[in-house]
Write a protein that holds these residues in place. Structure first.
Motif, PDB file in Angstrom:
ATOM      1  N   ILE A  65      30.444  49.225  37.607  1.00  0.00           N
ATOM      2  CA  ILE A  65      31.593  49.816  36.761  1.00  0.00           C
ATOM      3  C   ILE A  65      32.738  50.159  37.712  1.00  0.00           C
ATOM      4  N   GLY A  66      33.741  49.428  38.213  1.00  0.00           N
ATOM      5  CA  GLY A  66      34.675  49.866  39.127  1.00  0.00           C
ATOM      6  C   GLY A  66      36.143  50.020  38.388  1.00  0.00           C
ATOM      7  N   THR A  67      37.167  50.281  39.196  1.00  0.00           N
ATOM      8  CA  THR A  67      38.650  50.292  38.632  1.00  0.00           C
ATOM      9  C   THR A  67      38.953  48.955  37.981  1.00  0.00           C
ATOM     10  N   ARG A  68      38.210  47.956  38.187  1.00  0.00           N
ATOM     11  CA  ARG A  68      38.597  46.470  37.728  1.00  0.00           C
ATOM     12  C   ARG A  68      37.679  46.084  36.502  1.00  0.00           C
ATOM     13  N   SER A  69      37.101  46.917  36.222  1.00  0.00           N
ATOM     14  CA  SER A  69      35.738  46.554  35.399  1.00  0.00           C
ATOM     15  C   SER A  69      36.055  46.615  33.769  1.00  0.00           C
ATOM     16  N   GLY A  70      37.429  46.954  33.434  1.00  0.00           N
ATOM     17  CA  GLY A  70      37.750  47.316  32.043  1.00  0.00           C
ATOM     18  C   GLY A  70      38.178  46.041  31.257  1.00  0.00           C
ATOM     19  N   GLU A  71      38.142  45.811  29.909  1.00  0.00           N
ATOM     20  CA  GLU A  71      38.179  44.899  29.210  1.00  0.00           C
ATOM     21  C   GLU A  71      39.910  44.658  29.228  1.00  0.00           C
ATOM     22  N   ASN A  72      40.608  45.730  29.529  1.00  0.00           N
ATOM     23  CA  ASN A  72      42.133  45.511  29.363  1.00  0.00           C
ATOM     24  C   ASN A  72      42.691  45.099  30.739  1.00  0.00           C
ATOM     25  N   GLN A  77      48.184  38.166  39.755  1.00  0.00           N
ATOM     26  CA  GLN A  77      48.086  36.903  39.980  1.00  0.00           C
ATOM     27  C   GLN A  77      47.092  35.975  39.239  1.00  0.00           C
ATOM     28  N   ASP A  78      46.369  36.560  38.224  1.00  0.00           N
ATOM     29  CA  ASP A  78      45.590  35.820  37.177  1.00  0.00           C
ATOM     30  C   ASP A  78      46.430  35.600  36.129  1.00  0.00           C
ATOM     31  N   VAL A  79      47.217  36.663  35.851  1.00  0.00           N
ATOM     32  CA  VAL A  79      48.137  36.630  34.706  1.00  0.00           C
ATOM     33  C   VAL A  79      49.395  35.427  35.015  1.00  0.00           C
ATOM     34  N   TRP A  80      49.815  35.293  36.180  1.00  0.00           N
ATOM     35  CA  TRP A  80      50.853  34.314  36.535  1.00  0.00           C
ATOM     36  C   TRP A  80      49.945  32.855  36.608  1.00  0.00           C
ATOM     37  N   ARG A  81      48.676  32.856  36.781  1.00  0.00           N
ATOM     38  CA  ARG A  81      48.193  31.442  36.720  1.00  0.00           C
ATOM     39  C   ARG A  81      47.532  31.183  35.368  1.00  0.00           C
ATOM     40  N   GLY A  82      47.728  32.073  34.486  1.00  0.00           N
ATOM     41  CA  GLY A  82      47.184  32.035  33.074  1.00  0.00           C
ATOM     42  C   GLY A  82      45.779  31.994  33.110  1.00  0.00           C
ATOM     43  N   TYR A  83      45.013  32.934  33.946  1.00  0.00           N
ATOM     44  CA  TYR A  83      43.611  33.106  34.088  1.00  0.00           C
ATOM     45  C   TYR A  83      43.066  34.261  33.584  1.00  0.00           C
ATOM     46  N   ASP A  84      42.285  34.211  32.981  1.00  0.00           N
ATOM     47  CA  ASP A  84      41.397  35.467  32.341  1.00  0.00           C
ATOM     48  C   ASP A  84      40.575  36.247  33.527  1.00  0.00           C
ATOM     49  N   SER A  85      41.344  37.377  33.706  1.00  0.00           N
ATOM     50  CA  SER A  85      40.582  38.253  35.016  1.00  0.00           C
ATOM     51  C   SER A  85      39.018  38.548  34.794  1.00  0.00           C
ATOM     52  N   GLN A  86      38.601  38.610  33.603  1.00  0.00           N
ATOM     53  CA  GLN A  86      37.402  39.145  33.300  1.00  0.00           C
ATOM     54  C   GLN A  86      36.446  38.321  32.765  1.00  0.00           C
ATOM     55  N   ILE A  87      36.761  36.876  32.934  1.00  0.00           N
ATOM     56  CA  ILE A  87      35.964  36.030  32.198  1.00  0.00           C
ATOM     57  C   ILE A  87      34.479  35.546  32.838  1.00  0.00           C
ATOM     58  N   ILE A  88      34.286  35.866  34.052  1.00  0.00           N
ATOM     59  CA  ILE A  88      33.172  35.887  34.710  1.00  0.00           C
ATOM     60  C   ILE A  88      32.160  36.962  34.264  1.00  0.00           C
ATOM     61  N   ILE A  89      32.675  38.292  34.735  1.00  0.00           N
ATOM     62  CA  ILE A  89      31.558  39.247  34.063  1.00  0.00           C
ATOM     63  C   ILE A  89      31.523  39.242  32.809  1.00  0.00           C
ATOM     64  N   ARG A  90      32.323  38.853  31.903  1.00  0.00           N
ATOM     65  CA  ARG A  90      32.309  38.836  30.531  1.00  0.00           C
ATOM     66  C   ARG A  90      30.960  37.928  30.410  1.00  0.00           C
ATOM     67  N   LYS A 146      34.239  44.760  27.031  1.00  0.00           N
ATOM     68  CA  LYS A 146      33.517  44.867  25.516  1.00  0.00           C
ATOM     69  C   LYS A 146      31.951  44.726  25.481  1.00  0.00           C
ATOM     70  N   GLU A 147      31.616  43.779  26.294  1.00  0.00           N
ATOM     71  CA  GLU A 147      30.025  43.464  26.202  1.00  0.00           C
ATOM     72  C   GLU A 147      29.418  44.583  26.610  1.00  0.00           C
TER      73      GLU A 147
END
Length: 209
Positions: A65-72, A77-90, A146-147
């Motif tokens: 659990i690091g600073t980039r591990s939150g649901e939100n 760059q992912d927003v620009w590409r339309g990519y879900d930043s958390q899809i893999i760890i989810r 969330k998981e």
């Protein structure tokens, strides 16, 4: 008994994964975690590879659990590409929690990295209902996906007037990085043991289309 562990982490936190494996891998546990990026922009293909190569035989998933591990959390760059930043760890955590044919549920252990301690651990307080001293822990969509969060605050069986959860009310186990590094076997065993406890019947698994 050494357990087969899959370490779920953002690649920005890879140094912590390496420190854990270099110190304790194959001594206190067998490392099954992903070590290299899978070159693809297709999350379905990536998860298929992760399941086949790494997750299939693991019994405990360690979520760093690091600073980039939150649901939100969203990488610009992912927003620009339309990519879900958390899809893999989810989906790593979802696959770990799924219990079905050919896939038994893994224990779930969250390790809070040093940069996140002050955002998750808020000291202690006294419950006005029962007088028990309890830890203030902030597990929410700003700190974890969330998981993990929905399986940390799971089923509260104690007094309805008490706001705190007991260890038996949680499937996910939580520990500071420093405490984990001092005795990883203790916390891995705790997470593994949850698989056979009554609380395992209440695990929440999000389903994806």
């Amino acid at each position: 008994m050494k357990h087969r562990c899959y370490i779920s982490y953002k690649f920005e936190d890879k140094k912590y994964r390496n420190q854990i494996v270099n110190k304790w891998g194959d001594t206190d546990f067998i490392d099954c975690s992903q070590q290299e990026r899978i070159e693809s922009d297709d999350p379905e293909y990536i998860m298929q590879q992760i399941r086949e190569r790494y997750l299939k035989d693991s019994t405990v998933t360690i979520f760093l659990i690091g600073t980039r591990s939150g649901e939100n959390y969203r990488d610009p760059q992912d927003v620009w590409r339309g990519y879900d930043s958390q899809i893999i760890i989810r989906r790593e955590i979802t696959s770990s929690l799924y219990n079905g044919n050919g896939n038994s549920r893994s224990g779930l252990l969250g390790v809070v990295l040093p940069e996140m301690e002050s955002r998750i651990y808020g000291g202690k307080t006294t419950c006005s209902c029962c007088g028990e001293t309890v830890n203030l822990v902030y597990i929410n969509n700003d700190t974890v996906i969330k998981e993990f969060g929905q399986n940390y605050y799971l089923i509260k069986r104690g007094s309805p007037n008490c706001s705190h959860y007991s260890e038996e009310d949680r499937y996910a186990v939580l520990v500071r990085y420093s405490e984990f590094m001092a005795d990883p076997e203790k916390y891995i065993d705790m997470a593994f043991g949850k698989r056979s406890m009554p609380i395992a019947q209440n695990v929440r698994v999000r389903h994806f289309e």
